[in-house]
Design an enzyme around this catalytic site. Structure first.
Site, PDB file in Angstrom:
ATOM      1  N   ASP A 120       0.415  -1.198   0.211  1.00  0.00           N
ATOM      2  CA  ASP A 120       0.376  -0.358  -0.463  1.00  0.00           C
ATOM      3  C   ASP A 120       0.796   1.046   0.265  1.00  0.00           C
ATOM      4  O   ASP A 120       2.103   1.114  -0.088  1.00  0.00           O
ATOM      5  CB  ASP A 120      -0.790   0.447   1.339  1.00  0.00           C
ATOM      6  CG  ASP A 120      -2.055   0.486   1.158  1.00  0.00           C
ATOM      7  OD1 ASP A 120      -1.927   1.551   0.522  1.00  0.00           O
ATOM      8  OD2 ASP A 120      -3.056  -0.237   1.100  1.00  0.00           O
TER       9      ASP A 120
ATOM     10  N   ALA B 116      -6.949  -4.269   1.903  1.00  0.00           N
ATOM     11  CA  ALA B 116      -6.640  -4.688   2.784  1.00  0.00           C
ATOM     12  C   ALA B 116      -5.189  -4.895   1.139  1.00  0.00           C
ATOM     13  O   ALA B 116      -4.018  -4.979   1.729  1.00  0.00           O
ATOM     14  CB  ALA B 116      -7.248  -6.430   2.575  1.00  0.00           C
ATOM     15  N   LYS B 117      -5.768  -5.136   0.300  1.00  0.00           N
ATOM     16  CA  LYS B 117      -4.796  -5.494  -0.472  1.00  0.00           C
ATOM     17  C   LYS B 117      -3.845  -6.782  -0.361  1.00  0.00           C
ATOM     18  O   LYS B 117      -2.628  -6.683  -0.414  1.00  0.00           O
ATOM     19  CB  LYS B 117      -3.731  -4.288  -0.889  1.00  0.00           C
ATOM     20  CG  LYS B 117      -4.516  -2.690  -1.798  1.00  0.00           C
ATOM     21  CD  LYS B 117      -3.829  -1.777  -1.623  1.00  0.00           C
ATOM     22  CE  LYS B 117      -4.369  -0.020  -1.653  1.00  0.00           C
ATOM     23  NZ  LYS B 117      -5.537   0.741  -1.028  1.00  0.00           N
ATOM     24  N   ARG B 118      -4.725  -7.795  -0.429  1.00  0.00           N
ATOM     25  CA  ARG B 118      -3.633  -8.650   0.310  1.00  0.00           C
ATOM     26  C   ARG B 118      -3.643  -9.305  -1.650  1.00  0.00           C
ATOM     27  O   ARG B 118      -4.007  -9.011  -2.200  1.00  0.00           O
ATOM     28  CB  ARG B 118      -4.920 -10.001   0.895  1.00  0.00           C
ATOM     29  CG  ARG B 118      -5.114  -8.948   2.358  1.00  0.00           C
ATOM     30  CD  ARG B 118      -3.877  -8.855   2.855  1.00  0.00           C
ATOM     31  NE  ARG B 118      -4.603  -8.923   4.519  1.00  0.00           N
ATOM     32  CZ  ARG B 118      -4.157  -7.989   5.308  1.00  0.00           C
ATOM     33  NH1 ARG B 118      -3.916  -6.172   4.417  1.00  0.00           N
ATOM     34  NH2 ARG B 118      -4.778  -8.072   6.469  1.00  0.00           N
TER      35      ARG B 118
END
Lengths: 321, 321
Positions: A120, B116-118
């Site tokens: 991020d 969450a940008k997992r």
């Protein structure tokens, strides 16, 4: 051993590259055991407190399992790779269990790598970095993070998604491993794409990692002979694509390389010599299922795991020299 | 309103695309308020219990702040984007606070997007998906995840890092937003790189997302006139690069587009028409600081946030038509 500190020594006082190399020398191992516990497939014997909620019971059992794995294999390992997802899926009790497992690993003298693959930007990246490697100031006092020694980071968003991790790592004597060329079949979908100049995307990512790593090393002190042999920013490179290792070492001459994919995914330790060539800590092999699930039916899982870890440790030592 | 359910209706019984479009129509808004609370910069008035640990106190204050923001702006919004990092940095108490905030948002009829940008593969990706959108079976009973309606996912590891999220989403009537062309300056480092065939990396990522989205839509039912207007797999596209939107809409004709970057980062609602053109839910604008921090010194932060959110809602409606 020189005067370089063991991993348990105050991390903030020593650069990660020196600390990692010292740990590999002291423990005579470049093996990290991977822990990604599935609550439905734990070693037998966990006894959660009765009347606990499913999340509390599962988190208790997972932490107990993880402690027993670590007790069995720690003598053959330099560290542990904790898969964050396995704990997060159990909610807040799972995150509390993750902290207890990390503390136990530290007590055993192991390096703690949080495999979180965060990516991020800006304050969000800094928050993830604080959660893993640092602490968060609040009006009620600082909130300590997990205290991991290093964390894995995803590069898709570019330099400003990696730099905040590098900054928090540098301030705390911790490390970062950036995904460059991963071990899964889908790695080819984007990472292997050729760019307009003929290089692949993973080579471009490696250059970005090298640039951030050199900046971080320079910020830590002069780039002279006293500089640690390893930069603080490493790379994740699947052991399933060993033909890329020499090229990667050219692009990242001083980066620690984290090498997943040995065992269940098909990678072989004997193909990884190029990763180790830059000295102790330059190549770290992480193995999960082939250690934790080594036991044949009826066999003691701890004894089988201990033997599997020791066998991997020796195989790595034979290649790393 | 047709008979399509509001967002609070049983999600597993309805495809995400239909549910999202219905929510945007019912609430007459395509605005998501972004929450990334900093414990040191909360709205005044939080009173954590005395004698709490720093983490408990900060998590309590953050949840209280988030609830007050939601109460103020919910009438102007279709949903909330919760930045996972802001809660994770407070450890297990922060993760518990995240769950309470998500529940409060649901009570207000808001769609809950976990930012969450997992990005991981195999069982790890499935674990992250279960944590956000599903549940985890354990011998002690199922452990419910956050219950988010959608989650953001990073694509660097390729198709097998996205597919597990798509599968869990489909089984639960939830959605996925994959990072394609992000709003930060570093987006150019990798995403804008031209590939050998002249396209950029983000165009290749968009094709991957389209392929997974079409597969998911096909698995949910025939691709005929009864098919929801929107696919379950969306894309994150920064509002800071509006010149890419038309090309992206060509590549992803039925994908919901999540549009960060309006306000503090410089993006403007009036440049986003191409995103909205595919109908209600096709474009979702997420704004954090320009709403939560809208108050001038001395002004009531809730009233200023309410006004800022309403003004954004109206500006979006004027462009989306």
């Amino acid at each position: 051993m020189t005067g370089v500190p063991a991993p348990a020594a105050d991390p903030a006082a020593h650069p990660w590259g020196a600390r990692l190399a010292a740990a590999v020398r002291a423990r005579e191992s470049a093996l990290l055991v991977g822990l990604d516990p599935d609550p439905s497939a734990l070693w037998p014997g966990a006894t959660p407190p009765s009347a606990a909620s499913p999340a509390d019971a599962a988190a208790h059992a997972v932490a107990d399992h993880a402690r027993r794995v670590l007790d069995a294999v720690a003598p053959a390992c330099v560290g542990v790779k904790l898969q964050s997802a396995s704990f997060e899926r159990l909610g807040a009790p799972g995150v509390a269990a993750l902290a207890r497992v990390a503390a136990h690993a530290r007590d055993l003298g192991l390096i703690v790598l949080l495999d979180a693959k965060r990516g991020d930007i800006d304050v969000s990246a800094a928050s993830y970095a604080a959660a893993a490697l640092g602490s968060t100031p609040t009006p009620w006092g600082p909130v300590e993070g997990l205290g991991a020694d290093a964390v894995t980071v995803a590069p898709y968003m570019g330099r400003d998604s990696i730099q905040p991790f590098a900054d928090v790592a540098a301030a705390n004597g911790r490390g970062v491993f950036v995904l460059v060329r991963t071990s899964n079949p889908g790695a080819g979908d984007l990472q292997e794409r050729p760019l307009g100049d003929g290089r692949s995307l993973w080579e471009r990512t490696a250059e970005l990692v090298a640039s951030i790593g050199t900046d971080a090393a320079r910020a830590a002190g002069p780039l002279g002979p006293e500089r640690p042999a390893l930069d603080p920013i490493g790379a994740v490179v699947g052991a399933t694509a060993p033909d890329h290792l020499e090229r990667l070492r050219e692009l990242l001459p001083r980066a620690p390389l984290l090498l997943p994919g040995v065992g269940a995914q098909g990678g072989r330790v004997e193909d990884l010599a190029a990763a180790f060539a830059a000295g102790p800590g330059a190549g770290l092999v992480t193995v999960s299922r082939s250690i934790v699930g080594a036991a044949a039916p009826g066999e003691d899982p701890a004894e089988a795991a201990r033997r599997a870890a020791e066998s991997l440790r020796a195989a790595i030592a034979a290649v790393a020299g």
